[in-house]
Enzyme design. Structure first.
Site, PDB file in Angstrom:
ATOM      1  N   LYS A  13      78.618 -46.703 112.709  1.00 52.02           N
ATOM      2  CA  LYS A  13      78.917 -45.360 113.214  1.00 52.02           C
ATOM      3  C   LYS A  13      80.356 -45.291 113.756  1.00 52.02           C
ATOM      4  CE  LYS A  13      74.046 -44.786 114.442  1.00 52.02           C
ATOM      5  NZ  LYS A  13      73.065 -45.053 115.500  1.00 52.02           N
TER       6      LYS A  13
ATOM      7  N   ARG B 272      57.707 -43.188  98.623  1.00 53.09           N
ATOM      8  CA  ARG B 272      57.196 -44.435  98.063  1.00 53.09           C
ATOM      9  C   ARG B 272      55.752 -44.245  97.609  1.00 53.09           C
ATOM     10  NH1 ARG B 272      59.189 -48.037 102.998  1.00 53.09           N
ATOM     11  NH2 ARG B 272      58.211 -46.244 103.951  1.00 53.09           N
TER      12      ARG B 272
ATOM     13  N   ALA C 134      61.330 -37.431  97.082  1.00 53.21           N
ATOM     14  CA  ALA C 134      60.953 -38.751  96.566  1.00 53.21           C
ATOM     15  C   ALA C 134      60.325 -39.542  97.702  1.00 53.21           C
ATOM     16  CB  ALA C 134      62.195 -39.484  96.065  1.00 53.21           C
TER      17      ALA C 134
ATOM     18  N   ASP D 181      74.673 -51.519 113.579  1.00 52.33           N
ATOM     19  CA  ASP D 181      74.462 -50.074 113.423  1.00 52.33           C
ATOM     20  C   ASP D 181      75.545 -49.299 114.189  1.00 52.33           C
ATOM     21  OD1 ASP D 181      72.577 -47.672 112.845  1.00 52.33           O
ATOM     22  OD2 ASP D 181      72.812 -47.621 115.015  1.00 52.33           O
TER      23      ASP D 181
ATOM     24  N   VAL E   8      63.233 -39.276 109.456  1.00 54.30           N
ATOM     25  CA  VAL E   8      64.265 -38.229 109.416  1.00 54.30           C
ATOM     26  C   VAL E   8      63.930 -37.155 108.365  1.00 54.30           C
ATOM     27  CG1 VAL E   8      66.725 -37.757 109.104  1.00 54.30           C
ATOM     28  CG2 VAL E   8      66.004 -39.880 110.205  1.00 54.30           C
TER      29      VAL E   8
ATOM     30  N   GLY F 109      65.561 -40.316 116.309  1.00 51.88           N
ATOM     31  CA  GLY F 109      64.306 -39.567 116.343  1.00 51.88           C
ATOM     32  C   GLY F 109      64.260 -38.522 115.232  1.00 51.88           C
TER      33      GLY F 109
ATOM     34  N   LYS G 106      74.430 -44.106 107.733  1.00 48.83           N
ATOM     35  CA  LYS G 106      75.698 -44.644 108.256  1.00 48.83           C
ATOM     36  C   LYS G 106      76.117 -45.938 107.579  1.00 48.83           C
ATOM     37  CE  LYS G 106      71.982 -45.536 110.734  1.00 48.83           C
ATOM     38  NZ  LYS G 106      71.042 -45.090 111.688  1.00 48.83           N
TER      39      LYS G 106
ATOM     40  N   GLU H 235      66.203 -49.513 113.566  1.00 50.48           N
ATOM     41  CA  GLU H 235      66.422 -49.594 112.126  1.00 50.48           C
ATOM     42  C   GLU H 235      65.329 -50.451 111.495  1.00 50.48           C
ATOM     43  OE1 GLU H 235      69.136 -47.971 110.496  1.00 50.48           O
ATOM     44  OE2 GLU H 235      68.983 -47.099 112.482  1.00 50.48           O
TER      45      GLU H 235
ATOM     46  N   GLY I 160      59.883 -45.633 116.911  1.00 49.29           N
ATOM     47  CA  GLY I 160      60.586 -45.201 115.687  1.00 49.29           C
ATOM     48  C   GLY I 160      62.089 -45.103 115.845  1.00 49.29           C
TER      49      GLY I 160
HETATM   50  N1  HSE Z   1      68.524 -47.238 115.024  1.00 53.04           N
HETATM   51  C1  HSE Z   1      69.397 -46.175 115.363  1.00 53.04           C
HETATM   52  C2  HSE Z   1      69.550 -46.139 116.889  1.00 53.04           C
HETATM   53  C3  HSE Z   1      68.840 -44.877 114.866  1.00 53.04           C
HETATM   54  O1  HSE Z   1      68.776 -46.813 117.573  1.00 53.04           O
HETATM   55  O2  HSE Z   1      70.421 -45.485 117.392  1.00 53.04           O
HETATM   56  C4  HSE Z   1      69.815 -43.769 114.802  1.00 53.04           C
HETATM   57  O3  HSE Z   1      70.917 -44.075 114.021  1.00 53.04           O
END
Ligand code: HSE
Length: 438
Positions: free
Chosen positions: A207, A45, A43, A203, A14, A304, A107, A192, A189
């Site tokens: 949300k 890693r 920042a 997740d 992101v 994405g 989130k 999570e 990608g």
């Molecule tokens: N892992 C989350 C999804 C990414 O698949 O929707 C976006 O929040």
């Protein structure tokens, strides 16, 4: 006007998308925001420094300690796109205490610590943008908080986890297994860092909790959300659901009822003729039912790099436009003024009314269906449709599938437990909730 200076906490999927958009569309964004928006530092890693340097060159300063970004005198807005609740929470609170605005895509952070973070931000008079935290690139926060502010919202139902929707679509369309589909989603990608958050509905519940607060003017209450994922779903149930004219989706549902608010995430049968039932792959969609406007549907990429970056940058533009306005002139974080939130209860899953798909394995014998229907009738559960498969050669057992009308979850639990005790039934009864979304 002087440029707005941005510090990025994280330059992964992101953060990278946000950086690319700000660079590519800098002129267009400045025309909208009224001033330039420039990334001054980020920042990353330790292990990513070399790779990120290659991408950004000398244009921004890289730190491995995120606190240096928050404290940098060259940063007016902190963008938190590192994920996880710690150290993200401490860094966000630190930024707020320094009087810096914050934009976050996190989130989990807001679902768990949002009440505390918004309170601190309100006291300090800084803005917190979190459009990217829900449904990636879809401007659902803005739509609910501003576009629908005339309405009394009745319910919100959404496909708000791209990974699980991608898995369900691929299981149905390509007949691939759950684990194959998950691997593909991870490679792209979408998932999570901990993919159990995606497949267990966590997740989506993060949300949904935010949507619920904004829709109804209640505090953020993630601990009250009922969460059930897709890991237990079988191809068999996806096929049976199709035979009845339904698709199975992982749906987040929050609803106003006379007793309180429903807040639940679980696999759900949806009539296939509904637009939302046809949302496939990583796409997200949110259906909002409101009294004045009726039903509105918001559709788009839920994950994405650039779709999520698009939402981050939109918040940056809002902050750039509004930064000098007094806090009371800004749009409230959770749509309702902080002293006007209500404390109506969030209902437990036992108190929820919905319809059900029930599948059981039964002996093909006279009286079996009568026993099942007697149990359902005694608990006031009405049957909408029933299907009994022909037994396969040499098999004594058949699948019986029942669709019910709306019933109370507590009664359905009791019915399931009584059906499972019948000698003629083997194994657990599979239960998937069904919503007509009418
Ligand atoms: N892992 C989350 C999804 C990414 O698949 O929707 C976006 O929040």
């Amino acid at each position: 006007m002087t440029p707005m200076r941005v510090g990025l906490l994280g330059l992964g999927v992101v953060g990278g998308g946000t950086y690319d958009i700000l660079k590519r569309n800098s002129q267009e964004i400045a025309r909208r925001a009224g001033r330039e928006i420039v990334v001054t530092c980020a920042a990353v890693r330790e292990k990513d420094v070399a790779q990120v340097s290659k991408k950004v060159g000398q244009s921004i300063t890289l730190y491995t300690n995120p606190l240096q970004v928050v404290e940098s005198p060259d940063v007016d807005i902190v963008i938190e796109v590192m994920g996880g609740t710690q150290p993200a929470k401490d860094l966000v609170l630190k930024a707020i205490s320094l009087g810096k605005h914050v934009v976050t895509a996190n989130k989990a952070l807001l679902a768990i610590h949002g009440n505390e973070i918004f309170k601190a931000a309100h006291e300090k008079g800084v803005m917190i943008g979190f459009e990217a935290a829900v449904a990636g690139g879809i401007p659902i926060i803005k739509s609910l908080r501003e576009g629908l502010s005339a309405n009394r919202i009745q319910w919100v139902a959404g496909i708000i986890n791209g990974t699980s929707n991608f898995i369900l679509s691929n299981m149905r369309e390509r007949g691939i297994s759950f684990s194959e589909a998950l691997k593909e989603a991870q490679a792209l990608g979408y998932a999570e860092a901990d993919p159990t958050f995606d497949v267990e509905g966590i997740d989506a519940a993060h949300k949904l909790t935010l949507l619920s607060a904004i829709a109804f003017g209640i505090p953020i209450q993630f601990d009250k959300a009922y969460t059930e994922g897709i890991a237990q779903l079988t191809a068999k149930d996806i096929t049976y659901a199709e035979e009845f004219g339904y698709r199975i989706k992982l749906l987040g549902i929050t609803k106003r009822t006379e007793q309180g608010f429903e807040l639940r995430v679980h696999p759900t049968l949806i009539p296939e003729k509904r637009l939302i039932a046809n949302v496939e792959g990583v796409m997200n969609a949110i259906l909002v039912s409101a009294d004045a406007v009726g039903s509105t549907l918001y559709y788009g990429p839920g994950a994405g790099a650039e779709p999520t970056g698009s939402a981050v940058v939109a918040d940056l533009v809002d902050v750039a436009r509004m930064a000098d306005a007094a806090p009371h002139q800004r749009v409230p974080y959770l749509a309702f003024q902080v002293d006007r939130l209500t404390d109506d209860p969030v209902l437990t899953i036992d108190q929820v009314h919905t319809s059900y798909y029930l599948r059981m394995s039964a002996l093909d014998r006279p009286g079996v269906l009568a026993d099942i229907t007697r149990i359902l009738a005694a608990l006031n559960i009405s049957i909408e449709a029933m299907l009994q498969r022909e037994p396969t050669e040499g098999e004594e057992r058949v699948d019986v599938i029942i669709l019910t009308h709306r019933a109370l979850e507590k009664d359905v639990n009791q019915a399931i437990s009584q059906i499972e005790q019948l000698d003629t039934i083997s194994g657990p009864v599979v239960r998937i909730r069904l919503e007509t979304l009418a």
